[in-house]
Design a protein around this motif. Structure first.
Motif, PDB file in Angstrom:
ATOM      1  N   LEU A 241       0.807  -1.211   0.000  1.00  0.00           N
ATOM      2  CA  LEU A 241       0.000   0.000   0.000  1.00  0.00           C
ATOM      3  C   LEU A 241       0.849   1.274   0.000  1.00  0.00           C
ATOM      4  O   LEU A 241       0.329   2.365  -0.254  1.00  0.00           O
ATOM      5  N   GLY A 242       2.134   1.138   0.331  1.00  0.00           N
ATOM      6  CA  GLY A 242       3.023   2.289   0.300  1.00  0.00           C
ATOM      7  C   GLY A 242       2.790   3.286   1.417  1.00  0.00           C
ATOM      8  O   GLY A 242       3.090   4.480   1.271  1.00  0.00           O
ATOM      9  N   MET A 243       2.263   2.824   2.571  1.00  0.00           N
ATOM     10  CA  MET A 243       2.002   3.715   3.699  1.00  0.00           C
ATOM     11  C   MET A 243       2.733   3.255   4.956  1.00  0.00           C
ATOM     12  O   MET A 243       2.215   3.348   6.072  1.00  0.00           O
ATOM     13  N   GLY A 244       3.933   2.733   4.777  1.00  0.00           N
ATOM     14  CA  GLY A 244       4.732   2.320   5.915  1.00  0.00           C
ATOM     15  C   GLY A 244       4.202   1.100   6.625  1.00  0.00           C
ATOM     16  O   GLY A 244       4.492   0.885   7.806  1.00  0.00           O
ATOM     17  N   GLY A 245       3.422   0.292   5.934  1.00  0.00           N
ATOM     18  CA  GLY A 245       2.851  -0.917   6.522  1.00  0.00           C
ATOM     19  C   GLY A 245       1.435  -0.742   7.006  1.00  0.00           C
ATOM     20  O   GLY A 245       0.716  -1.734   7.186  1.00  0.00           O
ATOM     21  N   TRP A 246       0.981   0.500   7.210  1.00  0.00           N
ATOM     22  CA  TRP A 246      -0.352   0.754   7.736  1.00  0.00           C
ATOM     23  C   TRP A 246      -1.423   0.444   6.699  1.00  0.00           C
ATOM     24  O   TRP A 246      -1.216   0.607   5.503  1.00  0.00           O
ATOM     25  N   SER A 247      -2.587   0.013   7.164  1.00  0.00           N
ATOM     26  CA  SER A 247      -3.698  -0.310   6.251  1.00  0.00           C
ATOM     27  C   SER A 247      -4.524   0.912   5.901  1.00  0.00           C
ATOM     28  O   SER A 247      -5.290   0.895   4.931  1.00  0.00           O
ATOM     29  N   GLY A 248      -4.418   1.961   6.685  1.00  0.00           N
ATOM     30  CA  GLY A 248      -5.161   3.187   6.432  1.00  0.00           C
ATOM     31  C   GLY A 248      -4.669   4.298   7.333  1.00  0.00           C
ATOM     32  O   GLY A 248      -4.231   4.059   8.468  1.00  0.00           O
ATOM     33  N   LEU A 249      -4.723   5.530   6.843  1.00  0.00           N
ATOM     34  CA  LEU A 249      -4.289   6.702   7.606  1.00  0.00           C
ATOM     35  C   LEU A 249      -5.388   7.756   7.557  1.00  0.00           C
ATOM     36  O   LEU A 249      -5.945   8.029   6.499  1.00  0.00           O
TER      37      LEU A 249
ATOM     38  N   GLU B  56       2.565   8.352   2.055  1.00  0.00           N
ATOM     39  CA  GLU B  56       2.509   8.912   3.402  1.00  0.00           C
ATOM     40  C   GLU B  56       2.689   7.800   4.429  1.00  0.00           C
ATOM     41  O   GLU B  56       2.600   6.610   4.114  1.00  0.00           O
ATOM     42  N   THR B  57       2.908   8.197   5.668  1.00  0.00           N
ATOM     43  CA  THR B  57       2.979   7.240   6.756  1.00  0.00           C
ATOM     44  C   THR B  57       2.408   7.885   8.007  1.00  0.00           C
ATOM     45  O   THR B  57       1.913   9.011   7.961  1.00  0.00           O
ATOM     46  N   CYS B  58       2.438   7.165   9.109  1.00  0.00           N
ATOM     47  CA  CYS B  58       1.823   7.606  10.349  1.00  0.00           C
ATOM     48  C   CYS B  58       2.593   8.785  10.951  1.00  0.00           C
ATOM     49  O   CYS B  58       3.764   8.647  11.309  1.00  0.00           O
ATOM     50  N   THR B  59       1.930   9.931  11.030  1.00  0.00           N
ATOM     51  CA  THR B  59       2.564  11.126  11.579  1.00  0.00           C
ATOM     52  C   THR B  59       1.657  11.773  12.613  1.00  0.00           C
ATOM     53  O   THR B  59       0.517  11.350  12.817  1.00  0.00           O
ATOM     54  N   GLU B  60       2.159  12.808  13.261  1.00  0.00           N
ATOM     55  CA  GLU B  60       1.490  13.451  14.384  1.00  0.00           C
ATOM     56  C   GLU B  60       0.019  13.765  14.107  1.00  0.00           C
ATOM     57  O   GLU B  60      -0.336  14.368  13.092  1.00  0.00           O
ATOM     58  N   GLY B  61      -0.840  13.337  15.034  1.00  0.00           N
ATOM     59  CA  GLY B  61      -2.260  13.611  14.961  1.00  0.00           C
ATOM     60  C   GLY B  61      -3.064  12.611  14.169  1.00  0.00           C
ATOM     61  O   GLY B  61      -4.296  12.677  14.175  1.00  0.00           O
ATOM     62  N   MET B  62      -2.411  11.685  13.500  1.00  0.00           N
ATOM     63  CA  MET B  62      -3.122  10.722  12.650  1.00  0.00           C
ATOM     64  C   MET B  62      -3.653   9.532  13.443  1.00  0.00           C
ATOM     65  O   MET B  62      -3.060   9.114  14.446  1.00  0.00           O
ATOM     66  N   MET B  63      -4.771   9.004  12.973  1.00  0.00           N
ATOM     67  CA  MET B  63      -5.220   7.669  13.350  1.00  0.00           C
ATOM     68  C   MET B  63      -4.605   6.715  12.346  1.00  0.00           C
ATOM     69  O   MET B  63      -4.775   6.882  11.126  1.00  0.00           O
ATOM     70  N   CYS B  64      -3.892   5.709  12.839  1.00  0.00           N
ATOM     71  CA  CYS B  64      -3.114   4.831  11.974  1.00  0.00           C
ATOM     72  C   CYS B  64      -3.647   3.409  12.127  1.00  0.00           C
ATOM     73  O   CYS B  64      -3.495   2.780  13.180  1.00  0.00           O
ATOM     74  N   SER B  65      -4.298   2.925  11.088  1.00  0.00           N
ATOM     75  CA  SER B  65      -4.960   1.633  11.145  1.00  0.00           C
ATOM     76  C   SER B  65      -4.034   0.537  10.635  1.00  0.00           C
ATOM     77  O   SER B  65      -3.067   0.797   9.913  1.00  0.00           O
TER      78      SER B  65
END
Length: 432
Positions: free
Chosen positions: A185-193, A213-222
């Motif tokens: 998915l190209g999001m650092g392993g996360w399934s959704g941001l 993109e990847t998990c950054t400040e303020g995000m919900m990282c699924s």
């Protein structure tokens, strides 16, 4: 999409009472476009219904004709417009497409909401299905040992380990705590941001992350969990207009649990008792919607020919609720020969992959019963699946897709079929 429940109960003599629905539903629109254009919005669509009587599926036509001829009667107020001329087309198009979650005699429904891009091209249709089923604690799934080559960075190890709340940097994907990295998915392993803005009582603004993109400040990282498991984390504060939000949160540079009261673990087993088997000649990818969250079909179960694995079976009484109503799982069945990396993400019109896959599975548990469905992915596509799918096991009825038709005890149709699990494990068998 939304899923609703209508309970159908048998009356004495020749009449039938159609109980008022206990609705379990969700329907959200997630725009997928450029980063600055991915604000999440929500609309509702028409609701369509499916019914079961004494454990047997009956069609909307049978319900409406029965009511018109006084052979059936409503126990409570009739659903608005269900049997009217204006509503019949949309209602009947999805008559048996969702799995039921009422009592032992119950029905299900889903409504036609979809995902759209800003370009106005139609995207995925994510129907939630409510369910109820017979399975025991002994059916709880074991972590999968192999997920395919695309999962080289993490396969759910440590799935039963408590997550170190607030200790890991947001740049660290938590693969040692059960989460499965979806590198494709190209999001650092996360399934959704989801970048969110909290209001006084609800999340007022949601921006959905995209590849790069990847998990950054303020995000919900699924995140994804191993087959048979489901994520345990989502905030109690949800979208102000019905959107769902899910995952752990990046806050102060660290990853934090959002639902520690449910579990200190990132992944929890479902109720078990549901499997998928690949009896086809090529690989099969079955993709669950990332819900609550972006609702994109990114949570994979990839089966090589001859393989069997668990499907997550959420308990409507203990898992995520939408506007106070229980929810269940929806899966997208990709064409035979499609891998998870090819099929378990946003698809393109006409591809028959991802959100455009022709067939959905509904899986869920409530009040001691598991209900399972095979149904057409309407209104997104009317394309036919090239293969056969059958629910096998000790189930209440026949439910098979073959030659473009969904067949149950009352015959075949173009919409779907639903069964309850009587005992043991039921299996969605996919074959050529």
């Amino acid at each position: 999409m939304r899923a609703s429940i209508l309970a159908l109960t048998a009356a004495t003599t020749a009449s039938v009472a159609l109980a008022q629905p206990h609705k379990h539903q969700h329907a959200h629109l997630h725009e997928m476009n450029k980063r600055t254009q991915t604000e999440t919005s929500w609309i509702s669509g028409p609701t369509a219904y499916a019914f079961m009587l004494d454990g047997k599926s009956i069609s909307v036509d049978e319900v409406c004709n029965g009511v018109a001829s006084n052979k059936l009667k409503w126990a409570d107020a009739a659903p608005a417009g269900l049997c009217s001329t204006s509503a019949s087309a949309s209602s009947r198009s999805d008559a048996t497409s969702a799995s039921s979650t009422a009592a032992s005699t119950s029905g299900a429904a889903k409504s036609a909401a979809a995902f759209y891009q800003n370009s106005s091209s139609r995207g995925p249709s994510s129907a939630a299905t409510s369910t109820v089923a017979v399975s025991s604690a002994s059916d709880a799934p074991a972590a999968a040992s192999s997920w395919g080559a695309w999962n080289a960075s993490g396969s759910g190890q440590g799935v039963d380990s408590a997550f170190p709340d607030g200790e890991l940097d947001c740049s660290n994907f938590p693969s040692s705590y059960g989460a499965v990295a979806l590198d494709y998915l190209g999001m650092g392993g996360w399934s959704g941001l989801q970048a969110v803005t909290f209001g006084s009582s609800a999340i007022t603004h949601i921006v959905t992350g995209i590849s790069g993109e990847t998990c950054t400040e303020g995000m919900m990282c699924s995140y994804a969990c191993p087959p048979g498991y489901q994520k345990s984390q989502w905030p109690s504060t949800q979208g102000s207009t019905g959107q769902s939000v899910g995952g752990i949160q990046c806050k102060g540079g660290k990853l934090h649990l959002t639902n520690s009261a449910l579990s200190p673990n990132l992944c929890i087993p479902g109720e078990g008792g549901v499997e998928a088997k690949n009896s086809a000649s090529g690989v099969v990818a079955i993709c669950r919607t990332d819900y609550p969250g972006t609702e994109s079909e990114t949570i994979p179960v990839e089966l090589q020919s001859g393989e069997t694995n668990q499907l997550a079976n959420p308990n409507a009484g203990t898992y995520y609720t939408w506007q106070g109503k229980g929810t269940s799982a929806q899966y997208y069945l990709n064409p035979i020969g499609t891998s998870a990396s090819e099929g378990c993400h946003w698809g393109t019109a006409g591809s028959n992959k991802g959100n455009w896959a022709p067939i959905n599975f509904g899986v869920g548990y409530k009040d001691g019963k598991t209900w399972l469905s095979i149904f057409q992915n309407k209104p997104t596509t009317t394309n036919k699946y090239e293969g056969t799918v059958e629910i096998q096991g000790d189930v209440s009825d026949k439910c098979i897709y073959q030659n473009g038709q969904y067949c149950g005890a009352t015959g075949c149709n173009a919409d779907g079929c639903t069964v309850a699990v009587n005992s043991g494990t039921a299996t969605f068998v996919v074959s050529d």
